[in-house]
Design a protein around this motif. Structure first.
Motif, PDB file in Angstrom:
ATOM      1  N   GLY A  25      -0.100  13.264   0.400  1.00  0.00           N
ATOM      2  CA  GLY A  25      -1.402  12.594   0.407  1.00  0.00           C
ATOM      3  C   GLY A  25      -1.356  11.247   1.107  1.00  0.00           C
ATOM      4  O   GLY A  25      -2.293  10.866   1.812  1.00  0.00           O
ATOM      5  N   ILE A  26      -0.258  10.541   0.925  1.00  0.00           N
ATOM      6  CA  ILE A  26      -0.081   9.258   1.613  1.00  0.00           C
ATOM      7  C   ILE A  26       0.036   9.497   3.114  1.00  0.00           C
ATOM      8  O   ILE A  26      -0.550   8.761   3.917  1.00  0.00           O
ATOM      9  N   GLU A  76      -2.832  -2.532   2.490  1.00  0.00           N
ATOM     10  CA  GLU A  76      -3.175  -1.806   1.271  1.00  0.00           C
ATOM     11  C   GLU A  76      -2.096  -0.794   0.892  1.00  0.00           C
ATOM     12  O   GLU A  76      -1.728  -0.676  -0.273  1.00  0.00           O
ATOM     13  N   ILE A  77      -1.589  -0.080   1.855  1.00  0.00           N
ATOM     14  CA  ILE A  77      -0.643   1.005   1.570  1.00  0.00           C
ATOM     15  C   ILE A  77       0.757   0.480   1.253  1.00  0.00           C
ATOM     16  O   ILE A  77       1.527   1.154   0.573  1.00  0.00           O
ATOM     17  N   THR A  78       1.083  -0.706   1.724  1.00  0.00           N
ATOM     18  CA  THR A  78       2.422  -1.251   1.463  1.00  0.00           C
ATOM     19  C   THR A  78       2.428  -2.225   0.291  1.00  0.00           C
ATOM     20  O   THR A  78       3.413  -2.923   0.075  1.00  0.00           O
ATOM     21  N   THR A  79       1.359  -2.229  -0.471  1.00  0.00           N
ATOM     22  CA  THR A  79       1.299  -3.095  -1.637  1.00  0.00           C
ATOM     23  C   THR A  79       2.404  -2.725  -2.635  1.00  0.00           C
ATOM     24  O   THR A  79       2.839  -1.572  -2.696  1.00  0.00           O
ATOM     25  N   PHE A  85      -5.461  -1.133  -6.100  1.00  0.00           N
ATOM     26  CA  PHE A  85      -5.152  -0.246  -4.984  1.00  0.00           C
ATOM     27  C   PHE A  85      -6.425   0.523  -4.629  1.00  0.00           C
ATOM     28  O   PHE A  85      -7.033   1.152  -5.493  1.00  0.00           O
ATOM     29  N   PRO A  86      -6.872   0.475  -3.373  1.00  0.00           N
ATOM     30  CA  PRO A  86      -8.190   1.014  -3.018  1.00  0.00           C
ATOM     31  C   PRO A  86      -8.277   2.543  -2.952  1.00  0.00           C
ATOM     32  O   PRO A  86      -9.353   3.075  -2.740  1.00  0.00           O
ATOM     33  N   PHE A  87      -7.165   3.230  -3.145  1.00  0.00           N
ATOM     34  CA  PHE A  87      -7.163   4.690  -3.075  1.00  0.00           C
ATOM     35  C   PHE A  87      -6.650   5.248  -4.405  1.00  0.00           C
ATOM     36  O   PHE A  87      -5.484   5.621  -4.523  1.00  0.00           O
ATOM     37  N   PRO A  88      -7.512   5.293  -5.417  1.00  0.00           N
ATOM     38  CA  PRO A  88      -7.058   5.672  -6.764  1.00  0.00           C
ATOM     39  C   PRO A  88      -6.400   7.052  -6.817  1.00  0.00           C
ATOM     40  O   PRO A  88      -5.510   7.275  -7.634  1.00  0.00           O
ATOM     41  N   GLN A  89      -6.779   7.953  -5.952  1.00  0.00           N
ATOM     42  CA  GLN A  89      -6.198   9.289  -5.968  1.00  0.00           C
ATOM     43  C   GLN A  89      -4.713   9.287  -5.583  1.00  0.00           C
ATOM     44  O   GLN A  89      -4.013  10.263  -5.817  1.00  0.00           O
TER      45      GLN A  89
END
Length: 161
Positions: A25-26, A76-79, A85-89
């Motif tokens: 998914g990532i 966002e993705i490397t947090t 986190f803006p993508f809860p899924q």
């Protein structure tokens, strides 16, 4: 195109040895968000390059917009925190492994920075000018470097069941 990390070989060996992966998914998120914007930059540049035209300032500003979008996704993705986190899924797949974050932020951010510097010098409000062919080629090389790196990282982190 970004300068190689001195320990790149060791980092990729660590990925292999420790079976470090990136959740599918990532990867979809990376390809859909980052890949699309990088492709848009590349296609815009390819259009002007193949037609032997300079990129006008208003089109160059679009490149900066795409770069800013990619930088936001990378941030966002490397947090390292799941909070906000803006993508809860995908929260269960965050944070990315530190090796992945290091490689990803180094290579992609460096190429994006170089593209920003190149394009930014042509959209100065005081002295706007079109981007010439030789400079367009440099931008294309950096977008290819980003895509090549993403593919290399995908291959290194892909595992079959």
């Amino acid at each position: 195109m970004a300068n190689l990390l001195t320990n790149e070989k060791e980092l990729f060996e660590q990925i292999q040895n420790e079976h470090i992966t990136i959740a599918p998914g990532i990867w979809d998120l990376l390809y859909n968000k980052i890949g699309d914007d990088v492709s848009a930059i590349n296609l815009l540049c390819q259009y002007y390059f193949s037609n032997q035209q300079e990129i006008p300032p208003e089109e160059a500003e679009k490149i900066i917009t795409y770069v800013m979008d990619v930088k936001k996704i990378i941030e966002e993705i490397t947090t390292t925190s799941k909070e906000n986190f803006p993508f809860p899924q995908f929260k269960e797949n965050i944070p990315l492994h530190p090796v992945i974050r290091e490689l990803f932020t180094h290579y992609v951010n460096n190429d994006l920075y170089i593209i920003t510097v190149i394009v930014g010098s042509f959209i100065d409000p005081e002295d706007t000018k079109s981007i010439p062919q030789d400079t367009i080629q440099k931008i294309i090389e950096h977008t290819r470097a980003i895509r090549d790196f993403l593919e290399k990282l995908r291959q290194a982190t892909f595992r079959t069941a």
